[in-house]
Scaffold this active site. Structure first.
Site, PDB file in Angstrom:
ATOM      1  N   LYS A  47       0.830  -1.210   0.000  1.00 56.06           N
ATOM      2  CA  LYS A  47       0.000   0.000   0.000  1.00 56.06           C
ATOM      3  C   LYS A  47       0.867   1.264   0.000  1.00 56.06           C
ATOM      4  CE  LYS A  47      -2.123  -0.949   3.898  1.00 56.06           C
ATOM      5  NZ  LYS A  47      -1.531  -2.238   4.313  1.00 56.06           N
TER       6      LYS A  47
ATOM      7  N   ARG B 292      12.066  -6.319   4.388  1.00 55.30           N
ATOM      8  CA  ARG B 292      12.101  -4.863   4.598  1.00 55.30           C
ATOM      9  C   ARG B 292      12.968  -4.536   5.807  1.00 55.30           C
ATOM     10  NH1 ARG B 292       6.319  -2.050   4.811  1.00 55.30           N
ATOM     11  NH2 ARG B 292       6.121  -2.812   6.924  1.00 55.30           N
TER      12      ARG B 292
ATOM     13  N   ARG C 146      11.612  -0.640  11.659  1.00 58.56           N
ATOM     14  CA  ARG C 146      10.332  -0.436  12.344  1.00 58.56           C
ATOM     15  C   ARG C 146      10.210  -1.386  13.525  1.00 58.56           C
ATOM     16  NH1 ARG C 146       5.252   0.179   8.283  1.00 58.56           N
ATOM     17  NH2 ARG C 146       4.301  -0.829  10.082  1.00 58.56           N
TER      18      ARG C 146
ATOM     19  N   ARG D  38      -0.195  -8.339  13.790  1.00 62.65           N
ATOM     20  CA  ARG D  38      -0.694  -7.412  12.762  1.00 62.65           C
ATOM     21  C   ARG D  38      -1.571  -8.146  11.755  1.00 62.65           C
ATOM     22  NH1 ARG D  38       4.825  -5.069  10.799  1.00 62.65           N
ATOM     23  NH2 ARG D  38       3.636  -3.810   9.329  1.00 62.65           N
TER      24      ARG D  38
ATOM     25  N   ARG E 286      -9.304   0.955   8.979  1.00 66.64           N
ATOM     26  CA  ARG E 286      -8.914  -0.413   9.344  1.00 66.64           C
ATOM     27  C   ARG E 286      -9.985  -1.120  10.150  1.00 66.64           C
ATOM     28  NH1 ARG E 286      -3.014   0.650   9.086  1.00 66.64           N
ATOM     29  NH2 ARG E 286      -1.810  -1.225   9.462  1.00 66.64           N
TER      30      ARG E 286
HETATM   31  P1  AMP Z   1       1.071   0.752   9.087  1.00 69.04           P
HETATM   32  O1  AMP Z   1       2.238   1.648   8.859  1.00 69.04           O
HETATM   33  O2  AMP Z   1      -0.135   1.137   8.268  1.00 69.04           O
HETATM   34  O3  AMP Z   1       1.421  -0.703   8.955  1.00 69.04           O
HETATM   35  O4  AMP Z   1       0.620   0.964  10.620  1.00 69.04           O
HETATM   36  C1  AMP Z   1       1.493   0.680  11.675  1.00 69.04           C
HETATM   37  C2  AMP Z   1       0.701   0.539  12.972  1.00 69.04           C
HETATM   38  O5  AMP Z   1       0.054   1.782  13.277  1.00 69.04           O
HETATM   39  C3  AMP Z   1      -0.407  -0.492  12.971  1.00 69.04           C
HETATM   40  O6  AMP Z   1       0.055  -1.800  13.225  1.00 69.04           O
HETATM   41  C4  AMP Z   1      -1.302   0.040  14.084  1.00 69.04           C
HETATM   42  O7  AMP Z   1      -0.740  -0.215  15.349  1.00 69.04           O
HETATM   43  C5  AMP Z   1      -1.229   1.542  13.846  1.00 69.04           C
HETATM   44  N1  AMP Z   1      -2.245   2.005  12.883  1.00 69.04           N
HETATM   45  C6  AMP Z   1      -2.019   2.552  11.662  1.00 69.04           C
HETATM   46  N2  AMP Z   1      -3.162   2.878  11.064  1.00 69.04           N
HETATM   47  C7  AMP Z   1      -4.153   2.517  11.923  1.00 69.04           C
HETATM   48  C8  AMP Z   1      -5.572   2.572  11.857  1.00 69.04           C
HETATM   49  N3  AMP Z   1      -6.208   3.069  10.794  1.00 69.04           N
HETATM   50  N4  AMP Z   1      -6.267   2.112  12.940  1.00 69.04           N
HETATM   51  C9  AMP Z   1      -5.644   1.626  14.024  1.00 69.04           C
HETATM   52  N5  AMP Z   1      -4.318   1.520  14.136  1.00 69.04           N
HETATM   53  C10 AMP Z   1      -3.568   1.967  13.089  1.00 69.04           C
END
Ligand code: AMP
Length: 192
Positions: A13, A126, A138, A149, A87
């Site tokens: 994404k 990654r 990360r 996740r 999400r």
């Molecule tokens: P990402 O970079 O999109 O993989 O997000 C990293 C982490 O941020 C996720 O595993 C969640 O802990 C938190 N996070 C990001 N976007 C959301 C969302 N829309 N709702 C809830 N938690 C989020």
């Protein structure tokens, strides 16, 4: 044109959103990036979410909806790309309402379809690439957090596929292709 990119962690994404920003002057709204920024700059909210994020769980709807609400007031240039948001079903409802109030809508929900083995390889890769390049890794790019996740994705996010399908908004692309192939598939879809 506003679009949502939907898919599990590691589906690509962020990569595809980055391309659309360059190619179409769109604005990427990644709640993950916003939360990491808050965490890195040590804001109160950032400190609050750090553990939840490192573990791989979702932060509260209230927090992420608040982040998005603020950004919707800014310039959307060639359109917003929602990356990693919504999400949950509650977030999806909230986004629909917020856009409605702003006289806007969602033009397409693009699901990046991949399989779990690829996700694990990509995420572990990654982390390894970042390590080799001396870049920060990360906190949630490890096998343990990844499992959580993925579970969060299947339990809380994957119902959005049915939600947007029922609203006649869903299109799926094959996320297993090369970066360029996926880019081309998304471009065809947006230009159709
Ligand atoms: P990402 O970079 O999109 O993989 O997000 C990293 C982490 O941020 C996720 O595993 C969640 O802990 C938190 N996070 C990001 N976007 C959301 C969302 N829309 N709702 C809830 N938690 C989020």
């Amino acid at each position: 044109m506003n679009i949502i990119l939907l898919g599990p962690p590691g589906a690509g994404k962020g990569t595809q959103a980055g391309h659309l920003v360059k190619a179409r002057d769109m604005v990427q709204l990644s709640t993950g990036d916003m939360l990491r920024e808050a965490k890195d700059s040590g804001t109160e909210m950032g400190n609050m979410v750090a553990d939840v994020m490192a573990r791989g769980d979702l932060v509260t709807d209230e927090i992420v909806i608040g982040l998005i609400r603020e950004k919707l007031e800014g310039d959307n240039k060639g359109g917003f790309i929602f990356d990693g948001f919504p999400r949950t079903l509650e977030q999806a409802d909230a986004l629909g309402k917020l856009l409605d109030e702003a006289g806007q809508g969602i033009d397409a929900v693009i699901e990046l379809k991949v399989n779990d083995e690829v996700l694990v390889d990509r995420i572990v890769g990654r982390a390894e690439d970042a390590r080799k390049a001396g870049q920060p890794v990360r906190a949630d790019d490890n096998a343990e957090s990844l499992k959580i996740r993925l579970m969060a994705y299947y339990k809380q996010t994957s119902p959005l596929i049915g939600y947007y399908y029922a609203k006649d908004m869903l299109t799926s692309v094959n996320g297993l292709g090369t970066m360029a192939e996926v880019q081309a598939e998304i471009a065809d879809l947006l230009d159709a």
